[in-house]
Scaffold this motif. Structure first.
Motif, PDB file in Angstrom:
ATOM      1  N   UNK A 101       0.855  -1.183   0.000  1.00  0.00           N
ATOM      2  CA  UNK A 101       0.000   0.000   0.000  1.00  0.00           C
ATOM      3  C   UNK A 101       0.893   1.236   0.000  1.00  0.00           C
ATOM      4  N   UNK A 102       0.654   2.112  -0.963  1.00  0.00           N
ATOM      5  CA  UNK A 102       1.345   3.397  -0.985  1.00  0.00           C
ATOM      6  C   UNK A 102       0.436   4.417  -1.659  1.00  0.00           C
ATOM      7  N   UNK A 103       0.827   5.659  -1.603  1.00  0.00           N
ATOM      8  CA  UNK A 103      -0.006   6.734  -2.160  1.00  0.00           C
ATOM      9  C   UNK A 103      -0.226   6.595  -3.655  1.00  0.00           C
ATOM     10  N   UNK A 104       0.688   5.937  -4.344  1.00  0.00           N
ATOM     11  CA  UNK A 104       0.584   5.806  -5.797  1.00  0.00           C
ATOM     12  C   UNK A 104      -0.363   4.688  -6.228  1.00  0.00           C
ATOM     13  N   UNK A 105      -0.440   3.620  -5.423  1.00  0.00           N
ATOM     14  CA  UNK A 105      -1.221   2.461  -5.853  1.00  0.00           C
ATOM     15  C   UNK A 105      -2.522   2.269  -5.087  1.00  0.00           C
ATOM     16  N   UNK A 106      -2.739   3.065  -4.059  1.00  0.00           N
ATOM     17  CA  UNK A 106      -3.925   2.875  -3.235  1.00  0.00           C
ATOM     18  C   UNK A 106      -4.516   4.233  -2.895  1.00  0.00           C
ATOM     19  N   UNK A 107      -5.768   4.222  -2.521  1.00  0.00           N
ATOM     20  CA  UNK A 107      -6.434   5.468  -2.133  1.00  0.00           C
ATOM     21  C   UNK A 107      -7.016   5.376  -0.723  1.00  0.00           C
ATOM     22  N   UNK A 108      -7.772   4.355  -0.473  1.00  0.00           N
ATOM     23  CA  UNK A 108      -8.552   4.272   0.759  1.00  0.00           C
ATOM     24  C   UNK A 108      -7.697   4.320   2.015  1.00  0.00           C
ATOM     25  N   UNK A 109      -6.687   3.473   2.107  1.00  0.00           N
ATOM     26  CA  UNK A 109      -5.867   3.453   3.319  1.00  0.00           C
ATOM     27  C   UNK A 109      -5.089   4.755   3.502  1.00  0.00           C
ATOM     28  N   UNK A 110      -4.355   5.230   2.477  1.00  0.00           N
ATOM     29  CA  UNK A 110      -3.632   6.488   2.690  1.00  0.00           C
ATOM     30  C   UNK A 110      -4.535   7.674   3.014  1.00  0.00           C
TER      31      UNK A 110
END
Length: 79
Positions: free
Chosen positions: A20-29
Protein backbone atom coordinates in the motif's frame (compact mmCIF):
# COMPACT_ATOMS: atom_id res chain seq x y z
CA UNK A 1 -3.35 -10.94 11.57
CA UNK A 2 -2.72 -13.09 14.62
CA UNK A 3 -6.45 -13.67 15.14
CA UNK A 4 -6.92 -14.73 11.52
CA UNK A 5 -3.91 -17.04 11.66
CA UNK A 6 -5.40 -18.85 14.68
CA UNK A 7 -8.44 -19.81 12.63
CA UNK A 8 -7.84 -23.27 11.15
CA UNK A 9 -8.31 -23.61 7.43
CA UNK A 10 -7.47 -19.99 6.54
CA UNK A 11 -4.50 -19.06 4.40
CA UNK A 12 -3.33 -15.67 5.68
CA UNK A 13 -0.67 -13.53 4.05
CA UNK A 14 0.69 -10.10 4.86
CA UNK A 15 0.71 -7.78 1.84
CA UNK A 16 0.81 -10.70 -0.56
CA UNK A 17 1.29 -9.76 -3.33
CA UNK A 18 0.33 -6.13 -2.72
CA UNK A 19 1.81 -3.20 -0.91
CA UNK A 20 0.00 0.00 0.00
CA UNK A 21 1.34 3.40 -0.98
CA UNK A 22 -0.01 6.73 -2.16
CA UNK A 23 0.58 5.81 -5.80
CA UNK A 24 -1.22 2.46 -5.85
CA UNK A 25 -3.92 2.87 -3.24
CA UNK A 26 -6.43 5.47 -2.13
CA UNK A 27 -8.55 4.27 0.76
CA UNK A 28 -5.87 3.45 3.32
CA UNK A 29 -3.63 6.49 2.69
CA UNK A 30 -6.49 8.99 2.48
CA UNK A 31 -9.08 7.68 4.92
CA UNK A 32 -6.76 5.88 7.34
CA UNK A 33 -3.22 7.19 7.46
CA UNK A 34 -3.79 10.87 6.70
CA UNK A 35 -6.62 11.07 9.21
CA UNK A 36 -4.72 9.15 11.88
CA UNK A 37 -7.38 6.43 12.05
CA UNK A 38 -6.86 2.74 12.70
CA UNK A 39 -7.21 0.92 9.41
CA UNK A 40 -6.94 -2.48 7.81
CA UNK A 41 -7.33 -3.91 4.32
CA UNK A 42 -8.65 -7.42 3.97
CA UNK A 43 -8.72 -9.25 0.69
CA UNK A 44 -10.83 -12.36 0.27
CA UNK A 45 -10.73 -14.54 -2.83
CA UNK A 46 -13.73 -13.65 -4.97
CA UNK A 47 -14.75 -17.27 -5.49
CA UNK A 48 -15.16 -17.63 -1.71
CA UNK A 49 -17.68 -14.78 -1.46
CA UNK A 50 -19.44 -15.03 -4.82
CA UNK A 51 -22.76 -16.10 -3.31
CA UNK A 52 -24.61 -15.89 0.02
CA UNK A 53 -23.45 -19.41 0.97
CA UNK A 54 -19.85 -18.16 0.95
CA UNK A 55 -20.58 -14.64 2.19
CA UNK A 56 -22.30 -15.72 5.41
CA UNK A 57 -19.33 -17.51 7.01
CA UNK A 58 -16.93 -14.72 6.03
CA UNK A 59 -19.18 -12.01 7.41
CA UNK A 60 -19.61 -14.00 10.64
CA UNK A 61 -15.85 -14.51 10.93
CA UNK A 62 -15.07 -10.82 10.40
CA UNK A 63 -17.89 -9.70 12.70
CA UNK A 64 -16.34 -11.87 15.41
CA UNK A 65 -12.66 -11.06 14.83
CA UNK A 66 -12.61 -7.35 13.96
CA UNK A 67 -13.94 -6.19 17.37
CA UNK A 68 -11.39 -8.47 19.06
CA UNK A 69 -8.59 -7.01 16.95
CA UNK A 70 -9.69 -3.47 17.77
CA UNK A 71 -9.79 -4.29 21.49
CA UNK A 72 -6.25 -5.68 21.33
CA UNK A 73 -5.03 -2.59 19.52
CA UNK A 74 -6.76 -0.21 21.93
CA UNK A 75 -5.38 -2.02 24.98
CA UNK A 76 -1.85 -1.96 23.55
CA UNK A 77 -2.08 1.78 22.93
CA UNK A 78 -3.37 2.41 26.46
CA UNK A 79 -0.22 0.87 27.96
Amino acid sequence: MALLKRDEGLVVGDNEPYSVDDESDYTIPVHGERRGLHHVAIEIRQDLIADPKGQRPWSALLARLLPQAYQRLASQQAQ
